[in-house]
Design a protein around this motif. Sequence first.
Motif, PDB file in Angstrom:
ATOM      1  N   PRO A   1     -33.877  37.652 -15.070  1.00  0.00           N
ATOM      2  CA  PRO A   1     -34.092  36.508 -14.172  1.00  0.00           C
ATOM      3  C   PRO A   1     -34.597  35.252 -14.881  1.00  0.00           C
ATOM      4  CG  PRO A   1     -35.637  38.306 -13.653  1.00  0.00           C
ATOM      5  CD  PRO A   1     -34.801  38.770 -14.809  1.00  0.00           C
TER       6      PRO A   1
ATOM      7  N   THR B   1     -32.929  28.377  -6.584  1.00  0.00           N
ATOM      8  CA  THR B   1     -32.464  29.736  -6.291  1.00  0.00           C
ATOM      9  C   THR B   1     -30.948  29.853  -6.219  1.00  0.00           C
ATOM     10  OG1 THR B   1     -32.540  29.411  -3.887  1.00  0.00           O
ATOM     11  CG2 THR B   1     -34.554  30.223  -4.941  1.00  0.00           C
TER      12      THR B   1
ATOM     13  N   ARG C   1     -29.478  34.011   3.429  1.00  0.00           N
ATOM     14  CA  ARG C   1     -29.357  35.212   2.587  1.00  0.00           C
ATOM     15  C   ARG C   1     -27.916  35.397   2.123  1.00  0.00           C
ATOM     16  NH1 ARG C   1     -32.372  37.788   6.739  1.00  0.00           N
ATOM     17  NH2 ARG C   1     -34.589  37.543   6.276  1.00  0.00           N
TER      18      ARG C   1
ATOM     19  N   LYS D   1     -27.246  32.944  -0.639  1.00  0.00           N
ATOM     20  CA  LYS D   1     -27.917  33.381  -1.863  1.00  0.00           C
ATOM     21  C   LYS D   1     -27.121  34.503  -2.539  1.00  0.00           C
ATOM     22  CE  LYS D   1     -31.288  34.293  -4.866  1.00  0.00           C
ATOM     23  NZ  LYS D   1     -31.477  33.439  -6.056  1.00  0.00           N
ATOM     24  N   ARG D   2     -26.705  35.496  -1.762  1.00  0.00           N
ATOM     25  CA  ARG D   2     -25.961  36.624  -2.340  1.00  0.00           C
ATOM     26  C   ARG D   2     -24.614  36.184  -2.893  1.00  0.00           C
ATOM     27  NH1 ARG D   2     -27.326  39.395   2.422  1.00  0.00           N
ATOM     28  NH2 ARG D   2     -29.218  40.628   2.116  1.00  0.00           N
TER      29      ARG D   2
ATOM     30  N   ASP E   1     -25.409  33.694  -6.057  1.00  0.00           N
ATOM     31  CA  ASP E   1     -26.202  34.316  -7.126  1.00  0.00           C
ATOM     32  C   ASP E   1     -26.189  35.836  -6.917  1.00  0.00           C
ATOM     33  OD1 ASP E   1     -27.975  34.894  -9.175  1.00  0.00           O
ATOM     34  OD2 ASP E   1     -29.755  34.229  -8.049  1.00  0.00           O
TER      35      ASP E   1
ATOM     36  N   LYS F   1     -26.148  38.391  -8.716  1.00  0.00           N
ATOM     37  CA  LYS F   1     -27.048  39.259  -9.486  1.00  0.00           C
ATOM     38  C   LYS F   1     -28.525  38.935  -9.227  1.00  0.00           C
ATOM     39  CE  LYS F   1     -23.884  40.277 -13.244  1.00  0.00           C
ATOM     40  NZ  LYS F   1     -23.676  40.239 -14.710  1.00  0.00           N
ATOM     41  N   ASN F   2     -28.769  37.964  -8.376  1.00  0.00           N
ATOM     42  CA  ASN F   2     -30.145  37.571  -8.033  1.00  0.00           C
ATOM     43  C   ASN F   2     -30.983  37.276  -9.284  1.00  0.00           C
ATOM     44  OD1 ASN F   2     -32.247  36.941  -6.289  1.00  0.00           O
ATOM     45  ND2 ASN F   2     -32.967  39.070  -6.139  1.00  0.00           N
TER      46      ASN F   2
ATOM     47  N   PRO G   1     -35.628  34.540  -8.469  1.00  0.00           N
ATOM     48  CA  PRO G   1     -35.613  35.570  -7.438  1.00  0.00           C
ATOM     49  C   PRO G   1     -36.951  35.664  -6.720  1.00  0.00           C
ATOM     50  CG  PRO G   1     -35.670  36.554  -9.624  1.00  0.00           C
ATOM     51  CD  PRO G   1     -35.428  35.084  -9.815  1.00  0.00           C
TER      52      PRO G   1
ATOM     53  N   LEU H   1     -34.833  39.094  -0.573  1.00  0.00           N
ATOM     54  CA  LEU H   1     -33.682  39.919  -0.222  1.00  0.00           C
ATOM     55  C   LEU H   1     -34.184  41.349  -0.020  1.00  0.00           C
ATOM     56  CD1 LEU H   1     -31.041  38.470  -2.675  1.00  0.00           C
ATOM     57  CD2 LEU H   1     -31.531  37.827  -0.322  1.00  0.00           C
TER      58      LEU H   1
ATOM     59  N   SER I   1     -33.344  43.996  -1.283  1.00  0.00           N
ATOM     60  CA  SER I   1     -33.435  44.780  -2.510  1.00  0.00           C
ATOM     61  C   SER I   1     -34.694  44.462  -3.317  1.00  0.00           C
ATOM     62  CB  SER I   1     -32.208  44.499  -3.362  1.00  0.00           C
ATOM     63  OG  SER I   1     -32.143  43.113  -3.652  1.00  0.00           O
ATOM     64  N   GLU I   2     -35.397  43.393  -2.927  1.00  0.00           N
ATOM     65  CA  GLU I   2     -36.517  42.968  -3.752  1.00  0.00           C
ATOM     66  C   GLU I   2     -37.839  43.587  -3.324  1.00  0.00           C
ATOM     67  OE1 GLU I   2     -36.426  38.844  -3.223  1.00  0.00           O
ATOM     68  OE2 GLU I   2     -34.897  38.561  -4.738  1.00  0.00           O
TER      69      GLU I   2
END
Lengths: 480, 480
Positions: free
Chosen positions: B68, B203, B451, B454-455, B458, B460-461, B465, B471, B473-474
């Motif tokens: 990141p 972001t 969201r 963002k996805r 980006d 791969k976030n 991040p 997200l 996943s975070e």
Amino acid sequence: MTDADPELLDLLSTRLGSQHVIRDAASMEGYLVEERKLYRGTALAVVRPGSTEEVAFVVRECARAGVPIVPQGGNTGLVGGGVPHSGLVLSLARLDRIREVDPFNATITVEAGCILKTVQDEAEKADCLFPLSLASGGSCRIGGNIATNAGGLNVLRYGNTRDLVLGLEVVLADGRVWNGLKGLRKDNTGYDLKNLFVGSEGTLGIVTAAVLKLFPRPKSRTVAFIGCPSPHAALDLFDAFRRRAGDQLTAFEFMPRFALQIVLKHAAGAVPPLAGEHEAYALIELSSPDPEIDLRERLERVLGEALEAGIVEDAAIAASETQNDALWHLRESLAHVQRFEGGSIKHDVAVPVSKVADFIVTATQACEAALPGVRVCAFGHFGDGNIHFNLSQPVAMEKAAFLAQWERFNRIVHDIVHAMNGSISAEHGVGLIKRDELVLYKDPVALDLMRTLKRTLDPKNILNPGKVLALESELPPSLP
Amino acid sequence: MTDADPELLDLLSTRLGSQHVIRDAASMEGYLVEERKLYRGTALAVVRPGSTEEVAFVVRECARAGVPIVPQGGNTGLVGGGVPHSGLVLSLARLDRIREVDPFNATITVEAGCILKTVQDEAEKADCLFPLSLASGGSCRIGGNIATNAGGLNVLRYGNTRDLVLGLEVVLADGRVWNGLKGLRKDNTGYDLKNLFVGSEGTLGIVTAAVLKLFPRPKSRTVAFIGCPSPHAALDLFDAFRRRAGDQLTAFEFMPRFALQIVLKHAAGAVPPLAGEHEAYALIELSSPDPEIDLRERLERVLGEALEAGIVEDAAIAASETQNDALWHLRESLAHVQRFEGGSIKHDVAVPVSKVADFIVTATQACEAALPGVRVCAFGHFGDGNIHFNLSQPVAMEKAAFLAQWERFNRIVHDIVHAMNGSISAEHGVGLIKRDELVLYKDPVALDLMRTLKRTLDPKNILNPGKVLALESELPPSLP
């Protein structure tokens, strides 16, 4: 068209009322043909929902059935953006309520189907100005203005439609409703969704309502019509006014000699504003919300210096509101009278303001060299760097033979615009007419981002498909 | 951190020069701690690329390695948006060239690392104004201003940073460069990509350069400090000035009685502007590019009517530039002096301008009822509806005990803002400090669209991040 479609139309009739699902050819006609008759479309039906919820219902059901939707406001666009080539036309005309006027916040909340003129009138009732001003103001609808980020006569002072939008309500491609109807001057709570939909020409979502900015209503106005020796002198004059008059400069429009000639020849009631002829004309408007300010004195001061500097040859200053209107009439008649001089090949371009005189001179020379006798009518919103670079056919030429050269002149004019880091679509949008042209000039990374956004926000490609962008999966539109 | 990371840092050292890949703790310190010391981050290294191509190289390699990146300008943000919690800090500070000044187009093209003050100074050399004006102007960098859509003192007349950006150059999450460096007032060639990146807090992409709008430099200025009987009277006064002075009204700032008291108590050189005390104060600035305009006469005319109407109790009008500055000093000192009154709980909110007085009164009463003795310092950009609704601790209370109530006061203040259709982050952004608060108040469809964007942009976030949005996943950021 799938087997599900008759079922879809029945479903929509049940929800909207059958009188709002139009299927007969005669009633559909006005929705299928666009303003300049360049395109004729086809559609299964025209639906006229009466509320945001009904718009959402239509979109949800169309998404389910895979039936495309072309949203339409007043159908006054100039680039074929509202022409259907299958599926449904979704007219926003019945969403025509003024939801709120808030003079202290200087905002008005309107539904997408409001006629622009109605919005202007409602603002005026609250002693405010809604500054968007277009030739089609009496018939275009605000949702269309927003979807196309309309420009017009007041951009110099008040910005494009984008700059006038504070909040939006949008039906997304899956039928969800985003309520972003905020009337805030500052809001940093995440990504700017609003500007994604403004100017997207109905391809990313359907605008159903908006919060718009109002301004103090001008109480003083002075208009002048000015003869200059050249476009470059007009640019110097613009710079002088901008520096001295600041925001009281609300318009700086440009016309070449040929343009005034055809206005005086064809427009009803047009009177020569100046004794002699000049290569370049500027129409200048100063206005202010202060009724006591002496705008004429200020105008004369700047003009006096400009006369001395040789950048102005002659000037007529209106002495009354009637005369103000008469001078504006010369400029506003221009779009209409060109047709009387035969075929027109039109370009709506912008360059940096510092290059606008260079552009006019260079592009005029290039076109005259490419076709001797062609008559260049390069006019428009000089102070925005936005020129309607139109070509009237040579007098003795066949109209069809002239119009057959449209592509060739696109290349000549747009190449010059591109070399000046300009735009091949300043205010009219892309629609169908410039879709394939865009691919030649737009940054490839930008085009790729646009395609990515379209696929993300409208994965089934049901919102105005084939406009602005062609996705790989699409056939080219089969329109004449 | 994967096995590839040491390799990554070596690769970056080779391309950027090892002196621009900072790994020692002492040199990294200034990049890890934010302005108000609310957060301390961690990072593998700080990289300082020297060109857009080098930024693109860093991003491409980080994307490949899944590391990141937190982009940083001057690291002056107030919401923890620039704090790293793994990966690299990418400082834009070496991209600090002014690429072009075009006075006729009224634009300046700058790289992201230019200090705001430098941009202002370069504009002034061309007899132009770059109007963005912030307390941190001497150390913040324009890329950070753009990434956070900075507000400040001149928004009333000139807009937020968003409104000042005509074009951008952005490095995308996969290392591609979008060149959107156009200086055009009108450009309708597809979706508005620019506004997607402005205000996205690093972001969605990394801004490397921008074309910014300039304005005619003001040549006249008049400042007044005014005592009003109430916030509602101040709102009436604002409306009178807006309607009469139009765009000459360049600032309308608000301070309550308590705010002026602490300024006079703590700020060096602060002199009482008025003989008595008043419940509400307004600082008003009129300015114009016209050196010959009589702004003082206009100011006095509107103030005279306001005195008669009882909405003004007393007024001090500056008689010189020195006095103009002295009155501004009262307002500008306020951010600094609050610390001398103990702990502060701060909110940066906006409501429609028509509701700003209601908001101040309602929220003040609610906070005073919730904690007797709390001292409300609700000041700021009244004309934008943007109030810094800050609370100074009760005199006798423990600072820590007071600050422990931050969440409780968030709920009280933000609930009132939300009920007025306002914003819980007017100009400072979301960053970390308001990320989870945002979820409570933002339209769920808007959050979902954010969201999705963002996805998409980006996947791969890797770009900043955990800021603005979390997200699924975070993990929540493990910051103190």
